[in-house]
Design a protein around this motif. Sequence first.
Motif, PDB file in Angstrom:
ATOM      1  N   LEU A   1       0.744  -1.180   0.137  1.00 61.07           N
ATOM      2  CA  LEU A   1       0.258   0.183   0.310  1.00 61.07           C
ATOM      3  C   LEU A   1       1.107   1.361   0.187  1.00 61.07           C
ATOM      4  CD1 LEU A   1      -2.621  -1.252   2.758  1.00 61.07           C
ATOM      5  CD2 LEU A   1      -2.437  -1.197  -0.133  1.00 61.07           C
ATOM      6  N   ARG A   2      -0.010   1.984  -0.149  1.00 62.68           N
ATOM      7  CA  ARG A   2       1.209   3.313  -0.510  1.00 62.68           C
ATOM      8  C   ARG A   2       0.678   4.508   0.850  1.00 62.68           C
ATOM      9  NH1 ARG A   2       0.146   7.973  -4.921  1.00 62.68           N
ATOM     10  NH2 ARG A   2       1.589   8.680  -3.674  1.00 62.68           N
ATOM     11  N   SER A   3       1.871   4.809   1.637  1.00 57.84           N
ATOM     12  CA  SER A   3       1.948   5.292   2.800  1.00 57.84           C
ATOM     13  C   SER A   3       2.696   6.634   2.981  1.00 57.84           C
ATOM     14  CB  SER A   3       2.763   4.210   3.156  1.00 57.84           C
ATOM     15  OG  SER A   3       3.899   4.788   4.963  1.00 57.84           O
ATOM     16  N   ASN A   4       0.964   7.132   3.408  1.00 61.47           N
ATOM     17  CA  ASN A   4       1.843   9.235   3.333  1.00 61.47           C
ATOM     18  C   ASN A   4       2.756   9.003   4.868  1.00 61.47           C
ATOM     19  OD1 ASN A   4      -0.735   9.766   2.512  1.00 61.47           O
ATOM     20  ND2 ASN A   4      -1.526  11.273   3.522  1.00 61.47           N
ATOM     21  N   ASN A   5       2.903   8.116   5.485  1.00 61.85           N
ATOM     22  CA  ASN A   5       3.641   8.316   6.949  1.00 61.85           C
ATOM     23  C   ASN A   5       4.918   7.767   6.538  1.00 61.85           C
ATOM     24  OD1 ASN A   5       4.322   7.632   9.566  1.00 61.85           O
ATOM     25  ND2 ASN A   5       5.363   6.200   9.176  1.00 61.85           N
ATOM     26  N   MET A   6       4.971   7.240   4.797  1.00 62.06           N
ATOM     27  CA  MET A   6       6.357   7.201   4.697  1.00 62.06           C
ATOM     28  C   MET A   6       6.863   8.485   4.229  1.00 62.06           C
ATOM     29  SD  MET A   6       7.483   4.134   2.014  1.00 62.06           S
ATOM     30  CE  MET A   6       6.738   4.146   0.268  1.00 62.06           C
TER      31      MET A   6
ATOM     32  N   GLU B   1       2.395   8.863  11.465  1.00 64.81           N
ATOM     33  CA  GLU B   1       2.744   8.659  13.840  1.00 64.81           C
ATOM     34  C   GLU B   1       2.518   9.505  13.956  1.00 64.81           C
ATOM     35  OE1 GLU B   1       4.425   5.306  15.104  1.00 64.81           O
ATOM     36  OE2 GLU B   1       5.388   4.716  12.757  1.00 64.81           O
ATOM     37  N   ARG B   2       2.029  10.117  15.404  1.00 69.66           N
ATOM     38  CA  ARG B   2       2.798  11.483  16.087  1.00 69.66           C
ATOM     39  C   ARG B   2       3.659  11.672  16.100  1.00 69.66           C
ATOM     40  NH1 ARG B   2      -0.916  13.606  19.805  1.00 69.66           N
ATOM     41  NH2 ARG B   2       0.369  15.175  20.829  1.00 69.66           N
ATOM     42  N   PHE B   3       4.717  11.074  15.984  1.00 74.04           N
ATOM     43  CA  PHE B   3       5.939  11.813  16.430  1.00 74.04           C
ATOM     44  C   PHE B   3       6.753  11.742  14.962  1.00 74.04           C
ATOM     45  CE2 PHE B   3       9.556   8.872  14.170  1.00 74.04           C
ATOM     46  CZ  PHE B   3       8.954   7.664  13.677  1.00 74.04           C
ATOM     47  N   ILE B   4       5.657  11.751  13.449  1.00 74.15           N
ATOM     48  CA  ILE B   4       6.310  12.363  12.437  1.00 74.15           C
ATOM     49  C   ILE B   4       5.933  13.747  12.391  1.00 74.15           C
ATOM     50  CG2 ILE B   4       6.803  11.898  10.526  1.00 74.15           C
ATOM     51  CD1 ILE B   4       6.982   9.404  10.671  1.00 74.15           C
ATOM     52  N   GLN B   5       4.568  13.554  12.806  1.00 77.70           N
ATOM     53  CA  GLN B   5       3.480  14.570  12.755  1.00 77.70           C
ATOM     54  C   GLN B   5       4.169  15.667  13.287  1.00 77.70           C
ATOM     55  OE1 GLN B   5      -0.475  13.097  14.533  1.00 77.70           O
ATOM     56  NE2 GLN B   5      -1.538  12.910  13.000  1.00 77.70           N
ATOM     57  N   GLU B   6       4.756  15.468  14.747  1.00 75.26           N
ATOM     58  CA  GLU B   6       5.052  16.643  15.399  1.00 75.26           C
ATOM     59  C   GLU B   6       6.097  17.115  14.853  1.00 75.26           C
ATOM     60  OE1 GLU B   6       3.870  15.386  19.596  1.00 75.26           O
ATOM     61  OE2 GLU B   6       6.128  14.981  19.266  1.00 75.26           O
ATOM     62  N   ARG B   7       7.324  16.061  14.379  1.00 69.71           N
ATOM     63  CA  ARG B   7       7.960  16.624  13.242  1.00 69.71           C
ATOM     64  C   ARG B   7       8.094  17.436  11.866  1.00 69.71           C
ATOM     65  NH1 ARG B   7      11.245  12.418  10.320  1.00 69.71           N
ATOM     66  NH2 ARG B   7      11.863  11.154  12.190  1.00 69.71           N
ATOM     67  N   ALA B   8       7.135  17.127  11.179  1.00 73.72           N
ATOM     68  CA  ALA B   8       6.497  18.328   9.990  1.00 73.72           C
ATOM     69  C   ALA B   8       6.481  19.030  11.450  1.00 73.72           C
ATOM     70  CB  ALA B   8       5.130  17.398  10.251  1.00 73.72           C
TER      71      ALA B   8
ATOM     72  N   TRP C   1      -5.401  17.457   6.190  1.00 78.28           N
ATOM     73  CA  TRP C   1      -5.807  15.567   5.835  1.00 78.28           C
ATOM     74  C   TRP C   1      -4.345  15.147   5.706  1.00 78.28           C
ATOM     75  CZ3 TRP C   1      -6.075  12.740   1.811  1.00 78.28           C
ATOM     76  CH2 TRP C   1      -6.738  11.657   2.046  1.00 78.28           C
ATOM     77  N   HIS C   2      -3.454  15.493   4.415  1.00 77.60           N
ATOM     78  CA  HIS C   2      -2.566  14.638   4.547  1.00 77.60           C
ATOM     79  C   HIS C   2      -1.869  13.492   5.641  1.00 77.60           C
ATOM     80  CE1 HIS C   2       0.357  13.009   1.332  1.00 77.60           C
ATOM     81  NE2 HIS C   2      -0.505  12.774   0.580  1.00 77.60           N
ATOM     82  N   LEU C   3      -1.429  14.447   6.489  1.00 76.44           N
ATOM     83  CA  LEU C   3      -0.905  14.394   7.951  1.00 76.44           C
ATOM     84  C   LEU C   3      -1.895  13.112   8.784  1.00 76.44           C
ATOM     85  CD1 LEU C   3       1.574  17.458   8.561  1.00 76.44           C
ATOM     86  CD2 LEU C   3       1.613  15.439   8.483  1.00 76.44           C
ATOM     87  N   SER C   4      -3.161  13.642   8.328  1.00 75.68           N
ATOM     88  CA  SER C   4      -4.016  12.547   9.676  1.00 75.68           C
ATOM     89  C   SER C   4      -3.971  11.144   8.879  1.00 75.68           C
ATOM     90  CB  SER C   4      -5.055  13.262   9.480  1.00 75.68           C
ATOM     91  OG  SER C   4      -5.543  14.617   9.273  1.00 75.68           O
ATOM     92  N   GLN C   5      -3.445  10.969   7.824  1.00 80.98           N
ATOM     93  CA  GLN C   5      -3.769  10.039   7.017  1.00 80.98           C
ATOM     94  C   GLN C   5      -2.887   8.488   7.314  1.00 80.98           C
ATOM     95  OE1 GLN C   5      -7.281   9.859   5.582  1.00 80.98           O
ATOM     96  NE2 GLN C   5      -6.849  11.152   5.931  1.00 80.98           N
ATOM     97  N   GLY C   6      -3.335   8.178   8.551  1.00 76.98           N
ATOM     98  CA  GLY C   6      -1.714   7.273   8.708  1.00 76.98           C
ATOM     99  C   GLY C   6      -0.345   7.369   9.222  1.00 76.98           C
TER     100      GLY C   6
END
Length: 505
Positions: free
Chosen positions: A161-166, A460-467, A453-458
Amino acid sequence: MSKQREQKRPLTTTDAGIPAPSDEYSLTAGPDGPVLLQDAYLNEKLAHFVRERVPDRVYHVKGGGAFGYFEVTADVTQWTKAAFLNKVGKRTPMLVRFSSVAGEEGYPDTDRDVRGFALKFYTEEGNYDMVGNDTPVFFMRDPMKFPDFIHSQERMPDTGLRSNNMQWDYWTLSPESAHQVMILMSDRGTPRTWRNMNGYSSSTYMWENAAGKKFWVKYHFKTEQSIQNFTDAEARAMRAEDLDYHRRDLWEAIARKDYPSWRLEMQIMPYEDAANYRFNPFDITKVWPHKDYPTIPIGRMVLDHNPENFFAQIVQAGFEVANFVPGIGPSPDRMVLGRMSAYGDSIRYRNGVNSDQLPVNRPLNEVHNYNKDGQMRFRHNGNQPVYAPNSYGGPRADPQRYHDPSWFVEAGEIMRSAYRPHAEDNDFVQPGTLYRQVMSPTDRDHLVGNIVWHLSQGVERFIQERAVKSYLSPIDPDLGARVAKGLGLEIMAEATASVGKVRRK
Ligand code: NDP
């Protein structure tokens, strides 16, 4: 079918031209018996069928294209000796291929992505290819990172699957991607049609005039249909309605003679300016601000006929970054230099070593050289010698007339290193300018909504925080704070809001 048409139907044959025995029935032992191995026509038909696909491009797989022409509208001979640009009014036949980057064949056209804008000019001095995008910048500045970046946009090795997290993991650990990600996450990441977007060389190239004077240049193909984008919601709705929306739109526009066109405007930098320009002019993650190097209109590209066969003319089309014509060359932009070897390699992998002999890739002028043989070779120049030097009239290069475009290299020790920074080189300055000074309040609202929206699709929180903390807030504290709020990262929203006061348009 009318009797007349029926009589005109050609006879089905094998690939060897022998009349085929049947369009309907395999050879069997009696009407209910087994199918016989000796049915050579069935064997040929099935064998051909299972070999219908050539290897896909590794990225930029889903696309479409059309033919047309480029017309010179201004005298550019002071900057380049390129023959196809040497006269106002001169027209050169062209092929253009538009594409998405990440999805495979069959992927929805309107998904958020950068769009490829690949051009082939069939000039009298050979094919000139330029492989651009609909954005003026790119995600990285060194080709070493290219496969990693593409992998991060494609599919997970385990789930497929494609992954916004990646994607966000890669981007937020690669600050040079911030400028491109800002454009990708804005509404320009979801163009309404291919006709409604600009094309950019993104990279810097060299032009050289007849006197040997050199210039650094960037190409901007400005849509004459006006820039139009879908909102995120509109783009997502369109994927349910029509997966092939962009491909269909281009085809239908040309079929109804509504020919799309683009105005070519150039940014031209004197050769000597590069060394001390405030930004590294060869860093593809940056633009040259217009006030430093205003764009100069020099031509017009019009697409006025559709391909007759999609596979032969669009899928098999090869675009080689290394295909320059005299008067045009590369620059120290590392992405150009890396792509100069990778694109030819990709074409040879997909179409074979004689890809340039396919009708869509064949230059208009005659080809003479000492390459020989290889799979699917059918061009030959009679009994021409296959080695140089020779005494039998084989082709001869003319180094007095044609030389490699070159620049002075102040070489040091061989090393692996980043570019030497220029005075204002910083990964967040130009995306910050885009946010504060170019985008309208509505553009900014959409950008924030799209990122949230893009950051909400799967992701991880630590990557959201880093973003938020080390990627978006350095671009602009207001952007960081708004995204933090949208993601429900309240503590961070307060922290980023206090970073600094924001200048507004
Ligand atoms: P300018 O104000 O002269 O140019 C800004 C350009 O940004 C416009 O000409 C337009 O270029 C493009 N643009 C307009 N709206 C948007 C949008 N919503 N999203 C993305 N691009 C948009 O300023 P500068 O030349 O100093 O550049 C300022 C910033 O503008 C840059 O940091 C860069 O982010 C962005 N930009 C600059 C370009 C350049 O080559 N200088 C090209 C595109 C963007 P266009 O007509 O090409 O669409």
